[in-house]
Scaffold this active site. Sequence first.
Site, PDB file in Angstrom:
ATOM      1  N   HIS A 111       0.179  -1.506  17.728  1.00 19.95           N
ATOM      2  CA  HIS A 111       0.627  -1.470  19.121  1.00 19.95           C
ATOM      3  C   HIS A 111      -0.206  -2.476  19.904  1.00 19.95           C
ATOM      4  CE1 HIS A 111       3.088   2.147  18.628  1.00 19.95           C
ATOM      5  NE2 HIS A 111       2.163   2.534  17.777  1.00 19.95           N
ATOM      6  N   ALA A 137     -10.168   0.779  -4.733  1.00 21.85           N
ATOM      7  CA  ALA A 137      -9.814   2.099  -4.213  1.00 21.85           C
ATOM      8  C   ALA A 137     -10.151   2.244  -2.732  1.00 21.85           C
ATOM      9  CB  ALA A 137     -10.529   3.185  -5.006  1.00 21.85           C
ATOM     10  N   ALA A 155     -13.764  -1.748  -3.106  1.00 27.25           N
ATOM     11  CA  ALA A 155     -13.375  -0.395  -2.725  1.00 27.25           C
ATOM     12  C   ALA A 155     -13.869  -0.085  -1.317  1.00 27.25           C
ATOM     13  CB  ALA A 155     -13.951   0.608  -3.713  1.00 27.25           C
TER      14      ALA A 155
END
Length: 180
Positions: A111, A137, A155
């Site tokens: 937004h 991950a 990760a």
Amino acid sequence: MAESVWIKTRTPESRALFDRVKEATRLSARLSGFCLEEGESIRKAFEELIGKPVGDAFTLIPPFYTDYGLNITVGRSVFIGSGCAFTGHAAISIADEVMIAHKVNLVTAGHPVEPGKRREYITGEPITIAANVWIGAAATVMPGVRIGEGSVVGAGAVVTHDVPPATVVAGVPATVIRKL
């Protein structure tokens, strides 16, 4: 959607988008109900969700979530780990031999920052992931990011800027750790 987009809320266009969100979340829930040994069913459900073929070497471990789906393009031999969420309505392009670990978020929507416009518009910028990329991950890739060929995203990283080819990035926000 190839470029940055702004969609005005409370319009026929935004209502059509919301109708697709309802369909995509239904299809995501169905796909997420399959077990890993049902690879062919997973592949077919994912193809229905994104509206195009992915090839036989595609692997996805459910659950998986998307709120649009038709914006996703997947190359050859792509792996998507469990618990991933690909959200937003701009393009998500994933090239050949990309590995996406568990709980990765690819986020193309947002937004406007200005308070008076936040509820007035939905924004979107594409994400492009080049060939042979590995995303670790629980990493998050933000709108408008391009990840260069052969790169690694560590990760838990939050990728807010483009990643050059053959580069390792990590951290919040992600920064270059080294070249490969």
